[in-house]
Design an enzyme around this catalytic site. Structure first.
Site, PDB file in Angstrom:
ATOM      1  N   GLU A 195       0.839  -1.204   0.000  1.00 32.55           N
ATOM      2  CA  GLU A 195       0.000   0.000   0.000  1.00 32.55           C
ATOM      3  C   GLU A 195       0.874   1.255   0.000  1.00 32.55           C
ATOM      4  OE1 GLU A 195      -3.118   0.315   3.027  1.00 32.55           O
ATOM      5  OE2 GLU A 195      -2.867   2.492   2.912  1.00 32.55           O
TER       6      GLU A 195
ATOM      7  N   SER B 146      -0.094  -9.539   7.178  1.00 33.12           N
ATOM      8  CA  SER B 146      -1.279  -8.684   7.295  1.00 33.12           C
ATOM      9  C   SER B 146      -1.008  -7.613   8.346  1.00 33.12           C
ATOM     10  CB  SER B 146      -2.492  -9.540   7.692  1.00 33.12           C
ATOM     11  OG  SER B 146      -3.500  -8.724   8.245  1.00 33.12           O
TER      12      SER B 146
ATOM     13  N   SER C 248      -8.609  -9.355   6.737  1.00 37.66           N
ATOM     14  CA  SER C 248      -8.557 -10.206   5.543  1.00 37.66           C
ATOM     15  C   SER C 248      -8.828 -11.675   5.869  1.00 37.66           C
ATOM     16  CB  SER C 248      -7.188 -10.054   4.865  1.00 37.66           C
ATOM     17  OG  SER C 248      -6.155 -10.130   5.811  1.00 37.66           O
TER      18      SER C 248
END
Ligand code: SF4
Length: 325
Positions: A136, A232, A277
């Protein structure tokens, strides 16, 4: 009307609510599933569609092919961009290779990209709070590479070197610890009082809600289990937040096979949550394991209602409509 922040009674397991899938992950996973149904395998996906190894494994079994970079995708093929977003350079590379792209970037990440472009256009230098190497952050930084400096942690603020009157603003990755990010911003503002805020929070609703929920259960738990993969960001943050909030121990596991029974020694109450997620069947497996290891009663602790959903990427919707699907 749903009561929030329900007082805890009884159960030896406290189950955080909200937990698991957020709107952006749900949309990204459905995008790949529908693309497979519509176009047939293989559908290429740049990077992990979301940071969960079970999700990736299941989609790969259905014909999704996960690649690191676009040069691994045959010219003219279909490629889905992951929920974490991509830089403009990746869009350009896709166009050069005549790839048919479906952009599953979470709209809340896209919002941060817009803010980066706007601040850069208005002459600001952007202090981007986030983790080096995270997809990201690479995507957001790629929107204005000359105008962005990465700040990973509060201590990094001391290393920044800008003139007193520099035009500065800040943005952040969507999946950070809210408390640590606010501390970084506090230090930034102390050093650079002229610092301009983004128009709205970049840390997304799902990250914030899961942190609030884990704080609620952590303070009352001897042990907190966070289901989520090691890459994550929001799952890893949940472990840190749980420990900061008073959990005596907290562990992240990908699934129940990683549960060490020794963690339960002397434990009266277990808190359970999962990253944004994580499919909920992985959490249910953990609850089933706990039920057979002395912790049969689970109470849900709800701290927020979530009803946000995102429409599928327009390029996919158009093809679905055309196919009458
Ligand atoms: Fe979007 Fe937040 Fe989910 Fe990331 S965690 S996909 S930013 S809703």
């Amino acid at each position: 009307m749903v009561e929030l922040g329900i007082p805890v009674v009884g159960g030896s397991v406290l189950l955080a609510d909200p937990r698991g899938y957020c709107a952006g992950v749900d949309r990204a996973v459905i995008t790949v599933e529908k693309a497979l149904d519509l176009y047939g395998a293989p559908v290429y996906v740049r990077k992990q569609i979301v940071h969960n190894k079970h999700v990736v494994h299941n989609l790969a079994a259905r014909g999704a092919v996960f690649v690191e970079e676009l040069d691994e995708v045959p010219e003219g093929a279909i490629v889905v961009f992951s929920a974490h977003g991509v830089s403009p350079a990746v869009h350009e590379q896709a166009a050069e290779r005549r790839l048919k792209t479906i952009d599953a970037t979470c709209p809340l990440v896209t919002k941060v990209h817009h803010e980066a472009r706007r601040f850069a256009k208005d002459g600001y230098h952007i202090l981007l709070i986030g983790h080096d190497g995270h997809e990201e952050v690479e995507g957001t930084a790629g929107e204005a590479p000359e105008s962005i400096t990465l700040v990973e942690r509060p201590e990094d603020v001391d290393l920044l070197d800008f003139p007193e009157d520099a035009k500065l603003s800040w943005l952040s990755q969507t999946t950070l610890s809210v408390d640590e990010t606010m501390e970084t911003v506090r230090r930034l503002r102390e050093r650079f009082p002229q610092l301009e805020d983004p128009p709205s929070d970049d840390i997304c609703y799902a990250t914030q809600n899961r942190q609030v929920a884990v704080k609620e259960i952590a303070a009352k738990s001897d042990l907190v289990i966070v289901v989520g993969s090691s890459n994550s960001s929001n799952s890893v943050r949940l472990v840190e937040v749980a420990l900061d909030a008073g959990a005596k121990a907290a562990y992240r596991i990908d699934d129940v096979s990683e549960f060490d029974p020794a963690w339960l020694d002397g434990v009266e109450r277990v808190g359970v949550t999962s990253g944004a997620s994580v499919p909920d069947d992985l959490v249910q497996d953990v609850l089933a394991y706990l039920a057979t290891h002395g912790h049969p009663d689970a109470d849900a602790v709800r701290t927020a209602d979530e009803s946000l959903t995102f429409a599928l990427p327009p390029e996919l919707r158009k093809d679905l409509k055309r196919a009458g699907a």
